[in-house]
Each structure stands twice: as C-alpha cells, then as structure tokens.
Design an enzyme around this catalytic site. Structure first.
Site, PDB file in Angstrom:
ATOM      1  N   GLU A   1       9.386  -3.637  32.174  1.00  0.00           N
ATOM      2  CA  GLU A   1       8.073  -4.458  31.939  1.00  0.00           C
ATOM      3  C   GLU A   1       7.745  -5.226  33.289  1.00  0.00           C
ATOM      4  O   GLU A   1       8.881  -5.809  33.854  1.00  0.00           O
ATOM      5  CB  GLU A   1       8.595  -5.458  30.732  1.00  0.00           C
ATOM      6  CG  GLU A   1       7.310  -6.408  30.625  1.00  0.00           C
ATOM      7  CD  GLU A   1       7.460  -7.400  29.295  1.00  0.00           C
ATOM      8  OE1 GLU A   1       7.257  -8.517  29.631  1.00  0.00           O
ATOM      9  OE2 GLU A   1       8.049  -6.960  28.230  1.00  0.00           O
TER      10      GLU A   1
ATOM     11  N   ARG B   1      12.281  -9.107  23.277  1.00  0.00           N
ATOM     12  CA  ARG B   1      12.337  -8.696  24.581  1.00  0.00           C
ATOM     13  C   ARG B   1      12.776  -7.144  24.675  1.00  0.00           C
ATOM     14  O   ARG B   1      13.270  -6.868  23.812  1.00  0.00           O
ATOM     15  CB  ARG B   1      13.660  -9.529  25.124  1.00  0.00           C
ATOM     16  CG  ARG B   1      13.426 -11.119  25.683  1.00  0.00           C
ATOM     17  CD  ARG B   1      12.315 -11.402  26.487  1.00  0.00           C
ATOM     18  NE  ARG B   1      12.305 -12.694  27.010  1.00  0.00           N
ATOM     19  CZ  ARG B   1      11.499 -13.545  26.316  1.00  0.00           C
ATOM     20  NH1 ARG B   1      10.668 -13.035  25.454  1.00  0.00           N
ATOM     21  NH2 ARG B   1      11.261 -14.769  26.824  1.00  0.00           N
TER      22      ARG B   1
ATOM     23  N   HIS C   1       2.904  -8.177  26.379  1.00  0.00           N
ATOM     24  CA  HIS C   1       3.850  -9.350  26.350  1.00  0.00           C
ATOM     25  C   HIS C   1       3.061 -10.519  26.338  1.00  0.00           C
ATOM     26  O   HIS C   1       2.840 -11.684  27.129  1.00  0.00           O
ATOM     27  CB  HIS C   1       4.668  -9.449  27.520  1.00  0.00           C
ATOM     28  CG  HIS C   1       5.973 -10.354  27.071  1.00  0.00           C
ATOM     29  ND1 HIS C   1       6.897 -10.458  27.858  1.00  0.00           N
ATOM     30  CD2 HIS C   1       5.669 -11.304  26.355  1.00  0.00           C
ATOM     31  CE1 HIS C   1       7.758 -11.408  27.650  1.00  0.00           C
ATOM     32  NE2 HIS C   1       7.361 -11.906  26.425  1.00  0.00           N
TER      33      HIS C   1
END
Length: 318
Positions: free
Chosen positions: A262, A234, A281
């Site tokens: 993000e 993450r 991602h």
C-alpha cells in the site's frame, strides 16, 4: 519567577478547537519541513494525520520533555517499531490512539463495501461507462450470515449497522473470548469452526504480530465458496498472494479498503483481479474525522492539564 509555559503541538489551528485549556502554548505543525518551535519544549504531541511515518516521527528524538504522543489513527503500527521513532523517547511517555474518532466512518465504509460487492455495483458502474443495461439477480445482505473478526469499537459499530439489513446470524471474534451486550464473542482460536459458516467475513482487527497474515491460505480455504472477504483493518492482515489465488479462481470475492503493498502500485494483479473491489484506504478519512478528532484532542488535553490520566493509552515507553 514565573512557571514555564510548555508547548503542545497540534496538526490543526488551536483556534479551531473548542475547549482547549489555556495553560499551554499551542504550536501548529502538520508535517512541514520547518518545526514551529523547539521540540524540546513540547510536552504533548498530536501527530499529523495521513503523513508518512518518517514525517510523523521526525521531531520525536528532540522532544526531551514530551509526556504524551497522541495519534489521530486507531492503529499504531505506523509508529511502533519504526527506526528513530518511539525508541528515541525517554521512559514513561504515553502513546495514545484515537479510539472513537474513526469508528463511525470506518463502520460505514465496511457496510458500503459489503453492499456494493454483493449487489454488483462495480460492474454496473463499468456498464454505465459502456452504456450497457445489464439487469439480473444479485446477492442481498438480507439473510446472509456475517462474521466480524475484530470486535472492538469498530467491529461493534459494524454490527450496529448490520442490524437494519435483516442479515442472518452474526458471529463475533476477538483476541480472547468474552460476552458482549449482543452475545458471545469468540476467540481467534475459534476461526476454523466459524469461517465455513459465514457468507461475509469482515476484518476490523488491529495489525499486530498475532494478526499479521491472519487471513492466509488456511483461513481463506475455510471460507465457503462464493463468500465475501471485506478488509477495513490493515493490508498485511491478509496474505495478498493467497487472496489472489482464491479470487482469480472465482471461489471467493473481496472488498478491500487496505492492501499489501500500500499504496497498491500500478500493474499489481489485485487491480484487475476477478470479483475484487478496492478503495484507497479511506475508511477513516471522511467528513466525520475532523470534528471527532478535535473533540478527542480537547478532552485529552483537558485531562492532561488537570493532572488526570489521559485516555486510550496503548503503550508506555520503557
């Protein structure tokens, strides 16, 4: 008087999922504005995938009968702690994650990032756009020492995929020390000793209070000159400001499938930082996702219908 038939909410059509028990009424909901039925009749909620937390959490407050909330992600950080979310549920609701669904795909991307970064593929792609032929010598994964930080299902799968590449020693780190089939797993407390030895550091940890900012200034400063940091965990596991300082100096390299913030906004210095490869991602969002997700959901619902404990429970509401 017949027994009530309870609802199960799915983000994909029930007809596409083999092995679903016939004891439920299946409702299709993938985050649309309108609910497919009364949320109060739902006992098993499979949360939509790749939707904002506000969308995923919206029906929960009205799901007064729900017993299981099943995510299609390995991490649950997007749900836990969000306002109006799990805290609105009655006690005893099980939150289950999608262990195994993303393992192969994320491990595959981790190796892709390692190989692409070491062999200079991003620069070659840019050179192709400019019609430049830039030959030379590049790093190989062969003989490189690797440190896998986060040795769960994904970390273990990463090591599986490292084996054919003839890399050097692989060190493994998890929250606590243990022995795995391939050897010793170190505790997080051992990182200061392990980081200076690794040519490649791969992050696969979940985002928790213990791992938030784990790869900060001290962590990064202990990595050897020229080492590669790969993050498929993450974004907030890495301190972005500290990483920028290291890559812009040229001391470290990075390959990031996740960032903080993000999505990475336009104009952010990470986009053009020296020796940084960024993917948006996509570790779990591959062709491997959907069939594995559907098989996992069918197994979970079969257990639930039979009165057996569901698997992969990571939290029970209080």
């Amino acid at each position: 008087m017949t027994a009530k038939t309870w609802d199960v909410w799915l983000p994909f059509p029930a007809a596409e999922v083999e092995g679903l028990p016939d004891s439920f009424r299946y409702r299709l909901w993938d985050g649309e504005d309108d609910f497919p039925a009364d949320p109060a009749d739902c006992v098993f909620y499979v949360a939509p995938y790749m939707k904002a937390p506000a969308v995923t959490l919206r029906p929960l407050a009205a799901m007064s009968a729900v017993q299981v909330v099943q995510t299609l992600t390995a991490g649950i950080d997007d749900l836990v702690g969000e306002p109006g979310g799990l805290g609105a549920l009655r006690p005893g609701v099980r939150l289950c994650n999608a262990v195994g669904v993303h393992t192969a795909s994320t491990a595959e991307l981790a190796l892709t990032l390692v190989l692409a970064s070491l062999r200079g593929i991003p620069g070659m792609v840019r050179g192709q756009d400019r019609e430049e032929w830039s030959s030379g010598f590049y790093d190989a994964l062969a003989d490189k020492s690797v440190l896998v930080v986060g040795y769960g299902a994904i970390g273990s799968a990463v090591e599986d995929r490292l084996e054919p590449f003839e890399c050097g020693p692989v060190a493994r780190v998890a929250r606590s020390a243990r022995t795995a089939p391939r050897g010793r797993v170190h505790a997080l407390a051992d990182l200061p000793e392990l980081l200076p030895r690794a040519d490649v550091v791969i992050l696969t940890v979940p985002l928790t209070e213990c791992t938030r900012g784990l790869a900060g200034a001290e962590f990064l400063s202990r990595m050897k000159d020229g080492a590669l940091l790969v993050n498929v965990a993450r974004g907030p596991v890495v301190d972005t400001k500290s990483l920028l300082a290291e890559v812009e100096s040229g001391r470290l390299r990075a390959a990031l499938d996740v960032t903080d913030p993000e999505p990475l906004p336009a104009g952010h210095p990470l986009w053009h930082a020296r020796n940084v490869l960024i993917t948006p991602h996509v570790g779990g969002s591959s062709s491997a996702f959907e069939p594995r997700a559907k098989r996992m959901v069918a197994r979970q619902l079969a257990r639930f219908a039979a009165g057996q404990p569901v698997e992969h429970t990571v939290l029970i509401t209080e």
